[in-house]
Design a protein around this motif. Structure first.
Motif, PDB file in Angstrom:
ATOM      1  N   ASP A 121       0.828  -1.217   0.000  1.00  9.11           N
ATOM      2  CA  ASP A 121       0.000   0.000   0.000  1.00  9.11           C
ATOM      3  C   ASP A 121       0.855   1.256   0.000  1.00  9.11           C
ATOM      4  O   ASP A 121       0.446   2.299  -0.521  1.00  9.11           O
ATOM      5  CB  ASP A 121      -0.967  -0.004   1.191  1.00  9.11           C
ATOM      6  N   GLN A 122       2.055   1.185   0.557  1.00  9.02           N
ATOM      7  CA  GLN A 122       2.981   2.310   0.516  1.00  9.02           C
ATOM      8  C   GLN A 122       3.851   2.289  -0.737  1.00  9.02           C
ATOM      9  O   GLN A 122       4.066   3.312  -1.385  1.00  9.02           O
ATOM     10  CB  GLN A 122       3.885   2.280   1.764  1.00  9.02           C
ATOM     11  N   ILE A 123       4.324   1.111  -1.104  1.00 11.33           N
ATOM     12  CA  ILE A 123       5.230   0.969  -2.242  1.00 11.33           C
ATOM     13  C   ILE A 123       4.552   1.345  -3.550  1.00 11.33           C
ATOM     14  O   ILE A 123       5.153   1.991  -4.418  1.00 11.33           O
ATOM     15  CB  ILE A 123       5.753  -0.487  -2.320  1.00 11.33           C
ATOM     16  N   LEU A 124       3.286   0.962  -3.701  1.00  7.67           N
ATOM     17  CA  LEU A 124       2.593   1.116  -4.984  1.00  7.67           C
ATOM     18  C   LEU A 124       1.677   2.341  -5.053  1.00  7.67           C
ATOM     19  O   LEU A 124       1.025   2.554  -6.085  1.00  7.67           O
ATOM     20  CB  LEU A 124       1.762  -0.146  -5.275  1.00  7.67           C
ATOM     21  N   LYS A 125       1.655   3.143  -4.015  1.00  4.39           N
ATOM     22  CA  LYS A 125       0.644   4.198  -3.962  1.00  4.39           C
ATOM     23  C   LYS A 125       0.774   5.231  -5.083  1.00  4.39           C
ATOM     24  O   LYS A 125      -0.224   5.810  -5.508  1.00  4.39           O
ATOM     25  CB  LYS A 125       0.648   4.883  -2.602  1.00  4.39           C
ATOM     26  N   ASP A 126       1.993   5.472  -5.592  1.00  5.08           N
ATOM     27  CA  ASP A 126       2.173   6.456  -6.667  1.00  5.08           C
ATOM     28  C   ASP A 126       2.642   5.813  -7.964  1.00  5.08           C
ATOM     29  O   ASP A 126       3.156   6.493  -8.855  1.00  5.08           O
ATOM     30  CB  ASP A 126       3.197   7.521  -6.240  1.00  5.08           C
ATOM     31  N   VAL A 127       2.455   4.507  -8.087  1.00  2.00           N
ATOM     32  CA  VAL A 127       2.930   3.754  -9.251  1.00  2.00           C
ATOM     33  C   VAL A 127       1.823   3.625 -10.291  1.00  2.00           C
ATOM     34  O   VAL A 127       0.663   3.387  -9.950  1.00  2.00           O
ATOM     35  CB  VAL A 127       3.439   2.360  -8.810  1.00  2.00           C
ATOM     36  N   VAL A 147       4.360 -11.613  -4.680  1.00  2.00           N
ATOM     37  CA  VAL A 147       3.909 -11.182  -6.009  1.00  2.00           C
ATOM     38  C   VAL A 147       2.386 -11.179  -6.061  1.00  2.00           C
ATOM     39  O   VAL A 147       1.776 -10.230  -6.584  1.00  2.00           O
ATOM     40  CB  VAL A 147       4.490 -12.096  -7.107  1.00  2.00           C
ATOM     41  N   ARG A 148       1.766 -12.212  -5.532  1.00  4.37           N
ATOM     42  CA  ARG A 148       0.294 -12.278  -5.529  1.00  4.37           C
ATOM     43  C   ARG A 148      -0.309 -11.075  -4.812  1.00  4.37           C
ATOM     44  O   ARG A 148      -1.279 -10.481  -5.289  1.00  4.37           O
ATOM     45  CB  ARG A 148      -0.183 -13.570  -4.856  1.00  4.37           C
ATOM     46  N   GLU A 149       0.253 -10.739  -3.665  1.00  2.54           N
ATOM     47  CA  GLU A 149      -0.259  -9.601  -2.913  1.00  2.54           C
ATOM     48  C   GLU A 149      -0.111  -8.303  -3.711  1.00  2.54           C
ATOM     49  O   GLU A 149      -1.006  -7.456  -3.713  1.00  2.54           O
ATOM     50  CB  GLU A 149       0.471  -9.489  -1.569  1.00  2.54           C
ATOM     51  N   ALA A 150       1.018  -8.167  -4.394  1.00  2.00           N
ATOM     52  CA  ALA A 150       1.232  -6.971  -5.215  1.00  2.00           C
ATOM     53  C   ALA A 150       0.204  -6.887  -6.335  1.00  2.00           C
ATOM     54  O   ALA A 150      -0.359  -5.816  -6.608  1.00  2.00           O
ATOM     55  CB  ALA A 150       2.644  -6.981  -5.794  1.00  2.00           C
ATOM     56  N   LEU A 151      -0.044  -8.024  -7.001  1.00  2.00           N
ATOM     57  CA  LEU A 151      -0.976  -8.020  -8.137  1.00  2.00           C
ATOM     58  C   LEU A 151      -2.407  -7.748  -7.683  1.00  2.00           C
ATOM     59  O   LEU A 151      -3.174  -7.080  -8.395  1.00  2.00           O
ATOM     60  CB  LEU A 151      -0.900  -9.349  -8.886  1.00  2.00           C
ATOM     61  N   LYS A 152      -2.766  -8.242  -6.518  1.00  2.00           N
ATOM     62  CA  LYS A 152      -4.107  -7.952  -5.985  1.00  2.00           C
ATOM     63  C   LYS A 152      -4.250  -6.445  -5.735  1.00  2.00           C
ATOM     64  O   LYS A 152      -5.291  -5.851  -6.052  1.00  2.00           O
ATOM     65  CB  LYS A 152      -4.340  -8.730  -4.695  1.00  2.00           C
ATOM     66  N   HIS A 157      -6.418  -1.101  -7.499  1.00  2.00           N
ATOM     67  CA  HIS A 157      -6.108   0.325  -7.646  1.00  2.00           C
ATOM     68  C   HIS A 157      -5.785   0.712  -9.090  1.00  2.00           C
ATOM     69  O   HIS A 157      -5.168   1.744  -9.343  1.00  2.00           O
ATOM     70  CB  HIS A 157      -4.957   0.702  -6.718  1.00  2.00           C
ATOM     71  N   SER A 158      -6.206  -0.140 -10.045  1.00  2.00           N
ATOM     72  CA  SER A 158      -6.095   0.159 -11.484  1.00  2.00           C
ATOM     73  C   SER A 158      -4.661   0.471 -11.914  1.00  2.00           C
ATOM     74  O   SER A 158      -4.422   1.380 -12.714  1.00  2.00           O
ATOM     75  CB  SER A 158      -7.035   1.322 -11.860  1.00  2.00           C
ATOM     76  N   ILE A 159      -3.701  -0.271 -11.383  1.00  2.00           N
ATOM     77  CA  ILE A 159      -2.306  -0.153 -11.797  1.00  2.00           C
ATOM     78  C   ILE A 159      -2.057  -1.155 -12.923  1.00  2.00           C
ATOM     79  O   ILE A 159      -2.407  -2.327 -12.808  1.00  2.00           O
ATOM     80  CB  ILE A 159      -1.353  -0.414 -10.614  1.00  2.00           C
ATOM     81  N   TYR A 160      -1.496  -0.699 -14.007  1.00  2.00           N
ATOM     82  CA  TYR A 160      -1.254  -1.517 -15.201  1.00  2.00           C
ATOM     83  C   TYR A 160      -0.125  -2.508 -14.910  1.00  2.00           C
ATOM     84  O   TYR A 160       0.953  -2.119 -14.446  1.00  2.00           O
ATOM     85  CB  TYR A 160      -0.880  -0.603 -16.359  1.00  2.00           C
ATOM     86  N   VAL A 161      -0.367  -3.794 -15.189  1.00  2.00           N
ATOM     87  CA  VAL A 161       0.598  -4.842 -14.865  1.00  2.00           C
ATOM     88  C   VAL A 161       1.166  -5.458 -16.138  1.00  2.00           C
ATOM     89  O   VAL A 161       0.418  -5.870 -17.031  1.00  2.00           O
ATOM     90  CB  VAL A 161      -0.043  -5.940 -14.000  1.00  2.00           C
ATOM     91  N   VAL A 162       2.489  -5.517 -16.206  1.00  2.00           N
ATOM     92  CA  VAL A 162       3.192  -6.121 -17.338  1.00  2.00           C
ATOM     93  C   VAL A 162       4.059  -7.258 -16.812  1.00  2.00           C
ATOM     94  O   VAL A 162       4.772  -7.106 -15.811  1.00  2.00           O
ATOM     95  CB  VAL A 162       4.076  -5.093 -18.068  1.00  2.00           C
ATOM     96  N   CYS A 163       4.002  -8.406 -17.494  1.00  2.00           N
ATOM     97  CA  CYS A 163       4.793  -9.565 -17.085  1.00  2.00           C
ATOM     98  C   CYS A 163       5.475 -10.198 -18.284  1.00  2.00           C
ATOM     99  O   CYS A 163       4.838 -10.475 -19.303  1.00  2.00           O
ATOM    100  CB  CYS A 163       3.906 -10.610 -16.407  1.00  2.00           C
ATOM    101  N   ASP A 164       6.774 -10.425 -18.164  1.00  2.00           N
ATOM    102  CA  ASP A 164       7.510 -11.259 -19.113  1.00  2.00           C
ATOM    103  C   ASP A 164       7.520 -12.662 -18.521  1.00  2.00           C
ATOM    104  O   ASP A 164       8.095 -12.883 -17.456  1.00  2.00           O
ATOM    105  CB  ASP A 164       8.938 -10.718 -19.261  1.00  2.00           C
ATOM    106  N   LEU A 165       6.902 -13.623 -19.190  1.00  2.00           N
ATOM    107  CA  LEU A 165       6.790 -14.981 -18.642  1.00  2.00           C
ATOM    108  C   LEU A 165       8.156 -15.582 -18.315  1.00  2.00           C
ATOM    109  O   LEU A 165       8.318 -16.280 -17.320  1.00  2.00           O
ATOM    110  CB  LEU A 165       6.042 -15.881 -19.616  1.00  2.00           C
ATOM    111  N   ASN A 166       9.146 -15.375 -19.164  1.00  2.00           N
ATOM    112  CA  ASN A 166      10.554 -15.627 -18.837  1.00  2.00           C
ATOM    113  C   ASN A 166      10.777 -16.972 -18.141  1.00  2.00           C
ATOM    114  O   ASN A 166      11.419 -17.037 -17.085  1.00  2.00           O
ATOM    115  CB  ASN A 166      11.052 -14.479 -17.948  1.00  2.00           C
ATOM    116  N   TYR A 167      10.278 -18.052 -18.720  1.00  2.00           N
ATOM    117  CA  TYR A 167      10.389 -19.373 -18.102  1.00  2.00           C
ATOM    118  C   TYR A 167      11.848 -19.814 -18.007  1.00  2.00           C
ATOM    119  O   TYR A 167      12.603 -19.700 -18.972  1.00  2.00           O
ATOM    120  CB  TYR A 167       9.592 -20.410 -18.914  1.00  2.00           C
ATOM    121  N   ARG A 168      12.232 -20.332 -16.839  1.00  2.00           N
ATOM    122  CA  ARG A 168      13.579 -20.835 -16.612  1.00  2.00           C
ATOM    123  C   ARG A 168      13.492 -22.247 -16.033  1.00  2.00           C
ATOM    124  O   ARG A 168      13.101 -22.433 -14.880  1.00  2.00           O
ATOM    125  CB  ARG A 168      14.352 -19.922 -15.649  1.00  2.00           C
TER     126      ARG A 168
END
Length: 339
Positions: A121-127, A147-152, A157-168
């Protein structure tokens, strides 16, 4: 617009020239990691970007952090703790001998991070845009939960999420990757999927594993990209790098971008690679730059693949190039841009 990238910062130990790890009695030290690489790309392109990780409060951790922030990345939110920085060993391939990467990242500061380390809630508030790659939830179960908590929070809060699947494959199995990424995709707005990522991370066939004929399989890539948006309706766009690799160093590279129900394809770049590490991250960083700056879709993909192939000529993880340098070598399929 402000971008936040989230992932592990690593110490990179590379053998001199083309020596194998078994032969080498010394290593060249530098720093990198998927999300830090993307952050540096954005900073070089003069975007507002922050990088979040957890590192040990010791000289190695501080040296790694200094390497990221020297390019203008905001690292003020970085968490300190744990006792060691993750490591990867890099052995450069040549001709038909492939490049080798060996990980030593178990029990690193970041691998032992947990949800309570990150006050979203603090880290993402202005993102405005949140970026991570599939490497991050693969690091450990506790990081996956973070990561799950961040995505929720992003969804709420309508923050645009981008993910590179980047399988290893050296970090997790296809079964675990498909279970985790299949769930996380429900919160992702833009997905980057290259080569084996489609099937290994999501169970969607698109690429048969023949790196000599990746571009030749463009039709199956298109079907795979459409299937991602069908399976995960919240994901409105997909981008990919396609390659025909004749050797480790020589090949043809192009990009494809699916958005708004339409495909945009870049011209092909024929290149001789100095070092391929970080080319995918350079692509992701340039893609984010194009989106943040409001580029038209064709310019987004043309710019992104140009940035990616420029990284092939640059040593270490970071793509230290400017927008002007990328535009100078950018080819385009957009008739309007050619005029």
């Amino acid at each position: 617009m402000r971008v936040l990238t989230f992932g592990e910062l690593l110490l990179r130990l590379k053998t001199p020239e083309y020596l194998r790890i078994l032969q080498s009695d010394n290593f060249e030290a530098s720093y990198g990691g998927a999300e830090s690489n993307v952050a540096v790309s954005l900073a070089m392109l003069r975007d507002e970007v922050s990088f979040l990780t957890k590192i040990p409060d010791n000289p190695v951790g501080l040296a790694a952090l200094n390497e990221v922030r020297r390019y203008g990345v905001d690292t003020s939110g970085v968490v300190f703790g744990g006792s060691r920085l993750g490591i990867y060993y890099f052995e450069k391939g040549s001709n038909i001998r492939p490049t080798t990467v060996l990980y030593d990242r178990e029990h690193s500061a970041f691998a032992e991070a947990c949800e309570k380390d990150f006050a979203w809630d603090q880290i993402l508030k202005d993102v405005d845009v949140f970026y991570f790659s599939g490497v991050t939830p693969a690091v450990s179960d506790s990081v996956e939960r973070a990561v799950r908590e961040a995505l929720k929070y992003c969804r709420e809060h309508s923050i645009y999420v981008v993910c590179d699947l980047n399988y290893r494959s050296k970090m997790w199995s296809t079964e675990k990757a498909q279970k985790v990424m299949g769930e996380l995709m429900n919160w992702i707005d833009l997905c980057i999927a290259n080569d084996e990522d489609f099937e290994s991370a999501l169970g969607i066939p698109a690429f048969d594993g023949d790196m000599a004929h990746g571009i030749d399989q463009i039709d199956t890539y298109r079907e795979g990209m459409k299937e991602i948006t069908r399976r995960y309706p919240n994901c409105k766009a997909v981008a990919s790098v396609l390659r025909n690799m004749r050797t480790v160093e020589d090949g043809d590279w192009m990009g494809i971008y699916y958005t708004g129900g339409r495909f945009y394809e870049s011209p092909v770049h024929t290149v001789h690679s100095l070092e391929a590490v970080g080319a995918g991250d350079a692509f992701a960083g340039a893609l984010l730059h194009g989106i943040v700056r409001g580029f038209a879709p064709q310019k987004v993909i043309d710019f992104s693949i140009a940035a990616s192939v420029m990284k092939l000529m640059i040593q270490h993880d970071f793509n230290v190039v400017s927008e002007a340098e990328i535009l100078k070598i950018m080819k385009t399929n957009d008739v309007n841009l050619q005029r």
